[in-house]
Design an enzyme around this catalytic site. Structure first.
Site, mmCIF file in Angstrom:
data_model
loop_
_atom_site.group_PDB
_atom_site.id
_atom_site.type_symbol
_atom_site.label_atom_id
_atom_site.label_comp_id
_atom_site.label_asym_id
_atom_site.label_seq_id
_atom_site.Cartn_x
_atom_site.Cartn_y
_atom_site.Cartn_z
ATOM 1 N N HIS A 52 -33.305 -16.533 7.132
ATOM 2 C CA HIS A 52 -33.259 -16.531 8.593
ATOM 3 C C HIS A 52 -34.511 -15.841 9.136
ATOM 4 O O HIS A 52 -35.291 -15.267 8.377
ATOM 5 C CB HIS A 52 -31.985 -15.824 9.089
ATOM 6 C CG HIS A 52 -31.875 -14.398 8.667
ATOM 7 N ND1 HIS A 52 -30.982 -13.966 7.718
ATOM 8 C CD2 HIS A 52 -32.565 -13.312 9.044
ATOM 9 C CE1 HIS A 52 -31.121 -12.667 7.543
ATOM 10 N NE2 HIS A 52 -32.084 -12.243 8.330
HETATM 11 P P1 TYD Z 1 -27.175 -11.518 7.196
HETATM 12 O O1 TYD Z 1 -28.129 -10.901 8.148
HETATM 13 O O2 TYD Z 1 -27.089 -13.011 7.207
HETATM 14 O O3 TYD Z 1 -27.468 -11.032 5.714
HETATM 15 P P2 TYD Z 1 -28.747 -11.174 4.745
HETATM 16 O O4 TYD Z 1 -29.972 -11.187 5.573
HETATM 17 O O5 TYD Z 1 -28.706 -9.980 3.908
HETATM 18 O O6 TYD Z 1 -28.566 -12.381 3.900
HETATM 19 O O7 TYD Z 1 -25.752 -10.890 7.449
HETATM 20 C C1 TYD Z 1 -24.647 -11.178 6.632
HETATM 21 C C2 TYD Z 1 -23.369 -10.915 7.415
HETATM 22 O O8 TYD Z 1 -23.262 -9.534 7.771
HETATM 23 C C3 TYD Z 1 -23.306 -11.702 8.715
HETATM 24 O O9 TYD Z 1 -21.961 -12.152 8.867
HETATM 25 C C4 TYD Z 1 -23.591 -10.699 9.789
HETATM 26 C C5 TYD Z 1 -23.150 -9.379 9.188
HETATM 27 N N1 TYD Z 1 -23.980 -8.237 9.611
HETATM 28 C C6 TYD Z 1 -23.478 -7.313 10.489
HETATM 29 O O10 TYD Z 1 -22.319 -7.408 10.952
HETATM 30 N N2 TYD Z 1 -24.261 -6.251 10.865
HETATM 31 C C7 TYD Z 1 -25.525 -6.112 10.388
HETATM 32 O O11 TYD Z 1 -26.228 -5.122 10.743
HETATM 33 C C8 TYD Z 1 -26.061 -7.104 9.500
HETATM 34 C C9 TYD Z 1 -27.456 -7.005 8.949
HETATM 35 C C10 TYD Z 1 -25.243 -8.150 9.138
#
Ligand code: TYD
Length: 134
Positions: A52
């Site tokens: 992302h």
């Molecule tokens: P995501 O940012 O997609 O994870 P990564 O970049 O590590 O692959 O986040 C994964 C899940 O966690 C998504 O459902 C959103 C949640 N999340 C939060 O609730 N708070 C946060 O600070 C972060 C980073 C993610």
């Protein structure tokens, strides 16, 4: 914003026979104030995270333990950065697509972020990200 703005920041390291110490102060070692800290751990072998971009969020990514790779992509250029030092932070500016992979067993990745979690700040679709950069 392009990937040339995303750089490894050498954080202060206070070496000591009792164990080393590193610190980060928002606005000093890094070009933003810290509103949020999150970390990844228990990452299974072969896992890929990220996938992302953020519209406005600034981040500093630190390998607290072990190692992993961060692949940065500004829509025109890509670079792969190997992270394996707890006193190095990778600054990631807004509008950069990132993938995280090659996690070593037991690795811990910490992120310092300039804002609280906001799903509206994400591009989770690569083509939407490219459109947003135009
Ligand atoms: P995501 O940012 O997609 O994870 P990564 O970049 O590590 O692959 O986040 C994964 C899940 O966690 C998504 O459902 C959103 C949640 N999340 C939060 O609730 N708070 C946060 O600070 C972060 C980073 C993610």
């Amino acid at each position: 914003m392009n990937i040339d703005l995303c750089k490894i920041i050498d954080l202060p390291k206070i070496t000591d026979a009792r164990g080393n110490l590193t610190f980060v102060e928002g606005g000093n070692q890094i070009p933003f104030d810290i509103q949020r800290v999150y970390y990844l751990y228990d990452v299974p072998g072969g896992a890929q995270r990220g996938g992302h971009a953020h519209k406005g969020l600034h981040q500093l990514i630190i390998a607290m333990s072990g190692s992993f790779d961060v692949v940065l992509d500004d829509g025109a250029n890509k670079k792969r950065v190997h992270m394996n030092r707890s006193y190095n932070g990778l600054y990631v500016c807004p509008m950069i697509w990132r993938e995280l992979d090659n996690f070593s067993s037991g690795s811990v990745l910490m992120v310092l972020a300039s804002n609280k979690y906001d799903e509206d700040d994400y591009y989770r679709d690569y083509n939407q990200f490219l459109l947003g950069r135009q």
